[in-house]
Design a protein around this motif. Sequence first.
Motif, PDB file in Angstrom:
ATOM      1  N   GLN A 254       0.835  -1.205   0.000  1.00  0.00           N
ATOM      2  CA  GLN A 254       0.000   0.000   0.000  1.00  0.00           C
ATOM      3  C   GLN A 254       0.869   1.254   0.000  1.00  0.00           C
ATOM      4  O   GLN A 254       0.604   2.206  -0.745  1.00  0.00           O
ATOM      5  N   GLU A 255       1.921   1.266   0.803  1.00  0.00           N
ATOM      6  CA  GLU A 255       2.815   2.418   0.840  1.00  0.00           C
ATOM      7  C   GLU A 255       3.518   2.615  -0.502  1.00  0.00           C
ATOM      8  O   GLU A 255       3.713   3.741  -0.967  1.00  0.00           O
ATOM      9  N   PHE A 256       3.889   1.505  -1.154  1.00  0.00           N
ATOM     10  CA  PHE A 256       4.574   1.588  -2.435  1.00  0.00           C
ATOM     11  C   PHE A 256       3.678   2.226  -3.494  1.00  0.00           C
ATOM     12  O   PHE A 256       4.087   3.153  -4.204  1.00  0.00           O
ATOM     13  N   PHE A 257       2.441   1.735  -3.601  1.00  0.00           N
ATOM     14  CA  PHE A 257       1.537   2.276  -4.614  1.00  0.00           C
ATOM     15  C   PHE A 257       1.133   3.714  -4.296  1.00  0.00           C
ATOM     16  O   PHE A 257       0.951   4.536  -5.193  1.00  0.00           O
ATOM     17  N   SER A 258       0.993   4.017  -3.025  1.00  0.00           N
ATOM     18  CA  SER A 258       0.668   5.383  -2.626  1.00  0.00           C
ATOM     19  C   SER A 258       1.791   6.332  -3.040  1.00  0.00           C
ATOM     20  O   SER A 258       1.539   7.439  -3.541  1.00  0.00           O
ATOM     21  N   CYS A 261       1.962   6.591  -6.969  1.00  0.00           N
ATOM     22  CA  CYS A 261       0.832   7.288  -7.579  1.00  0.00           C
ATOM     23  C   CYS A 261       0.730   8.746  -7.172  1.00  0.00           C
ATOM     24  O   CYS A 261      -0.175   9.448  -7.628  1.00  0.00           O
ATOM     25  N   LYS A 262       1.632   9.204  -6.327  1.00  0.00           N
ATOM     26  CA  LYS A 262       1.602  10.617  -5.960  1.00  0.00           C
ATOM     27  C   LYS A 262       2.111  11.498  -7.099  1.00  0.00           C
ATOM     28  O   LYS A 262       1.810  12.688  -7.171  1.00  0.00           O
ATOM     29  N   PHE A 263       2.874  10.898  -8.008  1.00  0.00           N
ATOM     30  CA  PHE A 263       3.421  11.650  -9.134  1.00  0.00           C
ATOM     31  C   PHE A 263       2.399  11.716 -10.265  1.00  0.00           C
ATOM     32  O   PHE A 263       1.866  10.690 -10.681  1.00  0.00           O
ATOM     33  N   SER A 267       0.876   8.463 -12.221  1.00  0.00           N
ATOM     34  CA  SER A 267      -0.451   8.076 -11.731  1.00  0.00           C
ATOM     35  C   SER A 267      -1.388   7.695 -12.865  1.00  0.00           C
ATOM     36  O   SER A 267      -2.082   6.678 -12.792  1.00  0.00           O
ATOM     37  N   GLU A 268      -1.390   8.499 -13.936  1.00  0.00           N
ATOM     38  CA  GLU A 268      -2.347   8.228 -15.004  1.00  0.00           C
ATOM     39  C   GLU A 268      -1.981   6.981 -15.795  1.00  0.00           C
ATOM     40  O   GLU A 268      -2.845   6.174 -16.140  1.00  0.00           O
ATOM     41  N   ALA A 269      -0.699   6.800 -16.063  1.00  0.00           N
ATOM     42  CA  ALA A 269      -0.281   5.658 -16.877  1.00  0.00           C
ATOM     43  C   ALA A 269      -0.241   4.369 -16.064  1.00  0.00           C
ATOM     44  O   ALA A 269      -0.963   3.409 -16.353  1.00  0.00           O
ATOM     45  N   LEU A 291      -6.786   9.231  -8.853  1.00  0.00           N
ATOM     46  CA  LEU A 291      -5.737   8.207  -8.806  1.00  0.00           C
ATOM     47  C   LEU A 291      -4.666   8.574  -7.789  1.00  0.00           C
ATOM     48  O   LEU A 291      -4.133   7.705  -7.097  1.00  0.00           O
ATOM     49  N   ARG A 292      -4.353   9.839  -7.661  1.00  0.00           N
ATOM     50  CA  ARG A 292      -3.338  10.278  -6.700  1.00  0.00           C
ATOM     51  C   ARG A 292      -3.833  10.169  -5.261  1.00  0.00           C
ATOM     52  O   ARG A 292      -3.032  10.099  -4.328  1.00  0.00           O
ATOM     53  N   VAL A 293      -5.156  10.148  -5.096  1.00  0.00           N
ATOM     54  CA  VAL A 293      -5.740  10.079  -3.754  1.00  0.00           C
ATOM     55  C   VAL A 293      -6.058   8.648  -3.327  1.00  0.00           C
ATOM     56  O   VAL A 293      -5.739   8.239  -2.202  1.00  0.00           O
ATOM     57  N   LEU A 294      -6.659   7.873  -4.213  1.00  0.00           N
ATOM     58  CA  LEU A 294      -7.269   6.609  -3.793  1.00  0.00           C
ATOM     59  C   LEU A 294      -6.262   5.605  -3.243  1.00  0.00           C
ATOM     60  O   LEU A 294      -6.594   4.823  -2.347  1.00  0.00           O
TER      61      LEU A 294
END
Length: 416
Positions: A254-258, A261-263, A267-269, A291-294
Amino acid sequence: MASKANVTFNVLLLSVAIIVGNVIRLKVIPINNEVKRYLGYHEDSYLNFTEISAKYGYISEEHTVTTEDGYMLTIFRMRKRSCRQFKRPPVILMHGLLQSADVWLDAGPNAGLAYLIADECHDLWVGNQRGNYYGRRHARLDPDRDPKFWKFCVDEIGHYDIPATIDYVLKNTGEKKLNYVGFSQGAGTFLIMCSERPGYCDKANILIGLAPAARQTHTRSVPFRALTEGISKLEGVLFSTGFHELFYKGAIEQEFFSFLCKFRATSEALCNAIIAAIDAFHPGSVGNETLRVLYGHFPAGTSTHNMARYGQSMQSRKFQKFDYGKERNLEIYGAEQPASYNLTAVTVPVVVLYGRNDRLVDTRDVFWLVKRLPNVLEASEVADPLWNHLDGTYSQFNKRLIFPQLNQYLLQYSEV
């Protein structure tokens, strides 16, 4: 359908990934909010429910629901500041598997269903189910030390969590009935409650099921099927070696994806591709900001036992209780096979909204369910052929494609 060799490989890969991930997680300290702020995370990805809703001009209260078996669940009452009077009766909004109450805020004020419902001045209560980060407390058990805390699945959630939440909301509002909106597991557990707890269906005016998860015989998501079936096969080994909780907030995955996806650039790709791989591709539906939030709130955690229950549901043509094997079934159920849930007991009026492109709750399983419910007002396909499962919570098109129909039925069963 994956071949037998592919399924075997996926099971082995899954077992290695879970073990390695959980070993590594013991050495990882979750990134705190100050560090996330410094690193440029989207603020909404690390704030809690009350903080996010307040940021956008809404008021929310925290309440604690204690179930009959001792689980303590944080739920939220949310309203728009400009609403001087609530519509009656109250509305419960319930999340799905590996989600929390925060899921209803992740799409932002123009698309998140919690905001849209509150905007109509409904008396909104946003629930949580045991095992996520808002439902990780117990009157007697320590989730970090007592494996018994994690011995639950949707069977217990439907039997205890949903009735306790309904009773709490009715007691605190002085109402006799409420309206219930459930997504996926949030709807499926309501069905379980109706089957197992006589009288509770009578406490709701209407059930609005967004992609309701009952049986999942025809689930087309290869990753989800491989994951849950693998956990089902390995549950005993995983549980005996200390892996009682999976995919929780703060875990390394979860920390890795968070972080990833902050960038905006990734995040979009990449992060949208993750959703597409789990569910189905729907370009443009989940916005870049969402995507940056979820991923700051997802996955929110559940028990290994619950994930195993989903693996069983892939292998069955029934909507039934957990199958412990013949010997244990005899001890628990008094029969060699687990009983099917009694869907004829779901006497509440039901509205079902589903997507044609849903690879987690297939339309064939939705139709199977609808045929067995005695009081279906409407079963409606969302007017977008690419509408998938997770769109129901994250899509920026919710205001146009989901909310008008949902609100129509809430208003039909409401008064000022």
